[in-house]
Write a protein that holds these residues in place. Sequence first.
Motif, mmCIF file in Angstrom:
data_model
loop_
_atom_site.group_PDB
_atom_site.id
_atom_site.type_symbol
_atom_site.label_atom_id
_atom_site.label_comp_id
_atom_site.label_asym_id
_atom_site.label_seq_id
_atom_site.Cartn_x
_atom_site.Cartn_y
_atom_site.Cartn_z
ATOM 1 N N LYS A 418 0.816 -1.220 0.000
ATOM 2 C CA LYS A 418 0.000 0.000 0.000
ATOM 3 C C LYS A 418 0.847 1.268 0.000
ATOM 4 O O LYS A 418 0.391 2.331 -0.437
ATOM 5 C CB LYS A 418 -0.968 0.000 1.179
ATOM 6 N N ASN A 419 2.080 1.167 0.485
ATOM 7 C CA ASN A 419 2.955 2.341 0.509
ATOM 8 C C ASN A 419 3.537 2.669 -0.857
ATOM 9 O O ASN A 419 4.132 3.732 -1.039
ATOM 10 C CB ASN A 419 4.087 2.125 1.514
ATOM 11 N N GLN A 420 3.405 1.743 -1.811
ATOM 12 C CA GLN A 420 3.943 1.979 -3.147
ATOM 13 C C GLN A 420 2.855 2.231 -4.192
ATOM 14 O O GLN A 420 3.174 2.479 -5.352
ATOM 15 C CB GLN A 420 4.796 0.782 -3.584
ATOM 16 N N LEU A 421 1.602 2.151 -3.795
ATOM 17 C CA LEU A 421 0.515 2.284 -4.760
ATOM 18 C C LEU A 421 0.417 3.713 -5.293
ATOM 19 O O LEU A 421 0.808 4.667 -4.634
ATOM 20 C CB LEU A 421 -0.815 1.880 -4.131
ATOM 21 N N LYS A 470 -3.146 20.809 13.050
ATOM 22 C CA LYS A 470 -4.109 19.736 13.318
ATOM 23 C C LYS A 470 -4.938 19.422 12.068
ATOM 24 O O LYS A 470 -5.200 18.253 11.752
ATOM 25 C CB LYS A 470 -5.021 20.128 14.477
ATOM 26 N N ILE A 471 -5.358 20.455 11.344
ATOM 27 C CA ILE A 471 -6.151 20.233 10.122
ATOM 28 C C ILE A 471 -5.322 19.485 9.075
ATOM 29 O O ILE A 471 -5.799 18.538 8.439
ATOM 30 C CB ILE A 471 -6.668 21.572 9.573
ATOM 31 N N ARG A 472 -4.085 19.911 8.890
ATOM 32 C CA ARG A 472 -3.215 19.223 7.917
ATOM 33 C C ARG A 472 -3.010 17.762 8.296
ATOM 34 O O ARG A 472 -2.984 16.887 7.431
ATOM 35 C CB ARG A 472 -1.864 19.933 7.824
ATOM 36 N N LYS A 473 -2.861 17.496 9.587
ATOM 37 C CA LYS A 473 -2.671 16.119 10.035
ATOM 38 C C LYS A 473 -3.875 15.257 9.651
ATOM 39 O O LYS A 473 -3.735 14.129 9.179
ATOM 40 C CB LYS A 473 -2.458 16.100 11.546
ATOM 41 N N HIS A 474 -5.074 15.811 9.851
ATOM 42 C CA HIS A 474 -6.285 15.055 9.505
ATOM 43 C C HIS A 474 -6.358 14.786 7.996
ATOM 44 O O HIS A 474 -6.733 13.690 7.568
ATOM 45 C CB HIS A 474 -7.530 15.822 9.959
ATOM 46 N N PHE A 475 -6.005 15.786 7.192
ATOM 47 C CA PHE A 475 -6.147 15.614 5.741
ATOM 48 C C PHE A 475 -4.907 14.994 5.097
ATOM 49 O O PHE A 475 -4.882 14.756 3.902
ATOM 50 C CB PHE A 475 -6.518 16.949 5.089
ATOM 51 N N ASN A 476 -3.909 14.726 5.920
ATOM 52 C CA ASN A 476 -2.799 13.890 5.447
ATOM 53 C C ASN A 476 -3.122 12.414 5.607
ATOM 54 O O ASN A 476 -2.440 11.560 5.020
ATOM 55 C CB ASN A 476 -1.523 14.220 6.223
ATOM 56 N N ALA A 477 -4.129 12.103 6.394
ATOM 57 C CA ALA A 477 -4.484 10.708 6.678
ATOM 58 C C ALA A 477 -5.378 10.165 5.573
ATOM 59 O O ALA A 477 -6.560 9.876 5.780
ATOM 60 C CB ALA A 477 -5.168 10.624 8.045
ATOM 61 N N SER A 479 -4.353 7.531 3.468
ATOM 62 C CA SER A 479 -3.777 6.278 2.957
ATOM 63 C C SER A 479 -4.822 5.210 2.698
ATOM 64 O O SER A 479 -4.577 4.257 1.962
ATOM 65 C CB SER A 479 -2.725 5.749 3.937
ATOM 66 N N GLY A 480 -6.001 5.365 3.298
ATOM 67 C CA GLY A 480 -7.060 4.396 3.032
ATOM 68 C C GLY A 480 -7.812 4.663 1.749
ATOM 69 O O GLY A 480 -8.730 3.922 1.388
ATOM 70 N N SER A 481 -7.434 5.726 1.031
ATOM 71 C CA SER A 481 -8.096 6.087 -0.227
ATOM 72 C C SER A 481 -7.074 6.077 -1.358
ATOM 73 O O SER A 481 -5.919 5.699 -1.170
ATOM 74 C CB SER A 481 -8.728 7.478 -0.112
ATOM 75 N N VAL A 482 -7.500 6.510 -2.538
ATOM 76 C CA VAL A 482 -6.585 6.575 -3.687
ATOM 77 C C VAL A 482 -5.860 7.914 -3.740
ATOM 78 O O VAL A 482 -5.069 8.160 -4.650
ATOM 79 C CB VAL A 482 -7.346 6.347 -5.016
ATOM 80 N N PHE A 483 -6.102 8.782 -2.752
ATOM 81 C CA PHE A 483 -5.601 10.157 -2.814
ATOM 82 C C PHE A 483 -4.419 10.384 -1.873
ATOM 83 O O PHE A 483 -4.172 9.612 -0.941
ATOM 84 C CB PHE A 483 -6.725 11.137 -2.468
ATOM 85 N N GLU A 484 -3.719 11.479 -2.143
ATOM 86 C CA GLU A 484 -2.717 11.997 -1.227
ATOM 87 C C GLU A 484 -2.829 13.521 -1.225
ATOM 88 O O GLU A 484 -3.299 14.121 -2.198
ATOM 89 C CB GLU A 484 -1.306 11.575 -1.646
ATOM 90 N N LYS A 504 -12.745 14.116 11.081
ATOM 91 C CA LYS A 504 -12.531 12.827 10.408
ATOM 92 C C LYS A 504 -13.729 12.466 9.529
ATOM 93 O O LYS A 504 -13.568 12.038 8.379
ATOM 94 C CB LYS A 504 -12.301 11.733 11.455
ATOM 95 N N LYS A 505 -14.933 12.660 10.060
ATOM 96 C CA LYS A 505 -16.150 12.364 9.301
ATOM 97 C C LYS A 505 -16.244 13.257 8.067
ATOM 98 O O LYS A 505 -16.648 12.815 6.985
ATOM 99 C CB LYS A 505 -17.377 12.547 10.196
ATOM 100 N N LEU A 506 -15.845 14.543 8.239
ATOM 101 C CA LEU A 506 -15.857 15.481 7.110
ATOM 102 C C LEU A 506 -14.904 15.024 6.016
ATOM 103 O O LEU A 506 -15.247 15.055 4.826
ATOM 104 C CB LEU A 506 -15.473 16.870 7.604
ATOM 105 N N ARG A 507 -13.693 14.618 6.421
ATOM 106 C CA ARG A 507 -12.721 14.147 5.434
ATOM 107 C C ARG A 507 -13.252 12.933 4.674
ATOM 108 O O ARG A 507 -13.167 12.860 3.451
ATOM 109 C CB ARG A 507 -11.405 13.779 6.140
ATOM 110 N N GLN A 508 -13.812 11.993 5.393
ATOM 111 C CA GLN A 508 -14.332 10.776 4.763
ATOM 112 C C GLN A 508 -15.477 11.088 3.808
ATOM 113 O O GLN A 508 -15.561 10.515 2.706
ATOM 114 C CB GLN A 508 -14.779 9.786 5.835
#
Length: 584
Positions: A418-421, A470-477, A479-484, A504-508
Motif C-alpha cells: 500500500k505504501n507503493q501504490l 491539526k487540520i493538515r494532520k487530519h487531511f494527510n491521513a 492512505s485508506g483512499s486513492v488520494f494523497e 474525520k467524518k468530514l474528510r471521509q
Amino acid sequence: MKPCAQNQQSISSYKPEVLAPVGNWDMCLAAVHNGAGAIYIGMPGFNARARSHDHSFDELKEIIQYCRLYGVQVHVAFNILIFEKELPIAVEGLKQLLPLQPDAIICQDIGLVRLIKKMAPKQVIHASTQMTVSSAEHIEFLSDLEMQRYVLARENSLDEMKNIRSKTDKELEVFVHGALCVAYSGQCLTSESMGGRSANRGQCAQTCRLDYQLSVNGEIEALGAKKYLVSPKDLFGIDEIAALMALKIDSFKIEGRYKPSEYVAAASKLYSEKINEVLGLPHEKVDSDALKISFSRDFFSGWLNGVNHNELVDGRFSSHRGLKTGHALSIKTDKKYPTVKVFSALTIYPGDGLFFVDVNEQMLFAARAYDVDVLGNDQYVVNFEKGSNLSKLSPRSPMYINRSPARDKLLQQSYSDKNQLKRIPLSVRINAALGAPLRVTLMDDQGHEVSASTDQLLSVAQNAPLDEAKIRKHFNALSGSVFELGSCEIKIDQGLFIQDKAIKKLRQLAVTKLQEARMLRTFSDSSIDLPAKDIVASVKLGEVEHQNTNSPVKLNILVRDDAQIDALLDLSNMVSNTKNQLIK
C-alpha cells in the motif's frame, strides 16, 4: 485530410499514454500502479487471446471501476472477425458491455463497427492493428466509420508515421514493445492453414515459433543453429520513444496479454519513466533489466527504423532468453552439489533461473540456482541440485538470468504494498469560522471539485484550539483512499474548537464524494433496447441503403497476364460497339 491542429502544440504540453495489456486482475493492478495511462482487455466471450483468462462482465465491471477511480482508461479489445451467425450473440454481449461505458472498444471487423455505432453512436471506437492501417489513405478510406483512433500497422517506420501524422487529426497508436507477428500486422493465416486454428479468432498456434527445414531446389539446406526461420525477436522501442513523441503519437502500446503480471509492471514502468525523462519530468532511472528477465526473446526495434530482416529474425531461438549477465569461469562436478563459478554483472540470488548457451546461443544447461556464494568483484559460486549435468559447460560459456523470484517479489510489491501504490494528488481548501460549520473543498487532477461541511458548528475553544497543523494532520491521513494531499489552503479564525471525530467524518465524506465524481461517466449512449435479431436486421438494412446511392458503380478487374488484358480489351470494344449500334 486536414492537418492535425493539436500537433502544432509544443511537446511540453503533450504527454502520450502508456497502454498496457491486461488478462487478469493482477495484471490490471500492475499496470495501474506502474504508470500506465490506459489498459486493454479482451471482450468476454470474444477474446482475441483465447488462451488468456476469459473474464465475466462482472469482473470487467470491477476492473473498469477500479481503473476509472485511478484515472486509467479501459479499452476493450473486441478485435476478432465475427461470423454472421454470431451477430445476435455479439449484440447480446454489447448490451452488457456498453452500459459499463468503456473508454474505447478496439475493433477489426468493419461490420462490428457499424453494429456498435447503431447501438451506441457516441461510443469511442479504435481501429485495431488487424485492420492493417499503414497509410493516411487507409485512414481516409475508413473515415465514414468515424473511428477516433487508429492502431498503426507494426510494419510502419518512423518516416511513414511522420507522413501519416501530417495528414490526419485522428489519434494514432503505435506498438512499442512485445511479441511481433511474422505475418503482416497480425494478418496471419499460417496457424489456420497448418492446424485449423485461426489467429483472427484468438486461436493462434504460434507456428512462427517452431523450427523448420529449408528446402532449396529440392535439397535440404544445412541451417546449423539458425533453424527458427520465421520467429522474430521481441519489439523494443525504448530508444525510439523521443522520436515517436516528436510525431505526437497519442498512445504507446505494449503487447502481452499472455505474459505474467511482473512483465506488465516492468514494461509499464519502463516506458512511463522514459516518457517522463523525455518531457523533463521527475523520473526514476530508465533500466530494462527487470523487463528482460521477465520476458525477452532478445530485443530489436522492429520496423521502426525500416526493414532489417536479418537482425529482426536471426533464426537462432524462439523462446524466452532473459538477460545476458555474464559467463562461466570454472565448473566442478565432483562435489555433492554441482558447482559453477561465474562472472555476472547482475547480482545472482538463490532461486534465480540460469541459462547457459554456446557461441551460437544454443542451450547447454538451464536450472535454478540452489545456493549462491558471493565472492566479490562480480564473481559468484552457484550450486545446482544434485545430479545436474554440467558436462556441456566450459569456461566462457555465456550466461543469462531468465527467472528471478527475488526480483519478481520487488515488482509485485509495486502493486501490492500500500505504501507503493499510485496516489492521486488533491488540492484542499478549508474554511473555519466561528459559528459556522467547518467546510472543505477537494479538487483532483481531472478537474473534479466537491465540497462538504460538518454538521457541528465551530465554537470557542476552552483549550487546545484548532490550528493549521491539526487540520493538515487530519487531511494527510488519506492512505485508506486513492488520494494523497497535494496543496492545502487553510483559512481559519483564531481560538476555535471542533471535535476530532467531526473532522474525520468530514474528510471521509468529502473523499467519498470525490471518488463518486471520478466514477461517474456519461460520454456514451446506453445500448438500444431491441431484440438482437432486430438490431442485426436494422444494421443490414442500413448497409443496403448505404450502398444504394446515386454514385456510379465501378468494376475493378484483376488481370495477371497479357492474354487476360487482350481479352478485357476485346470485351470493352464489343460493349462499345453494341452501345453505338443501340444508339443508332
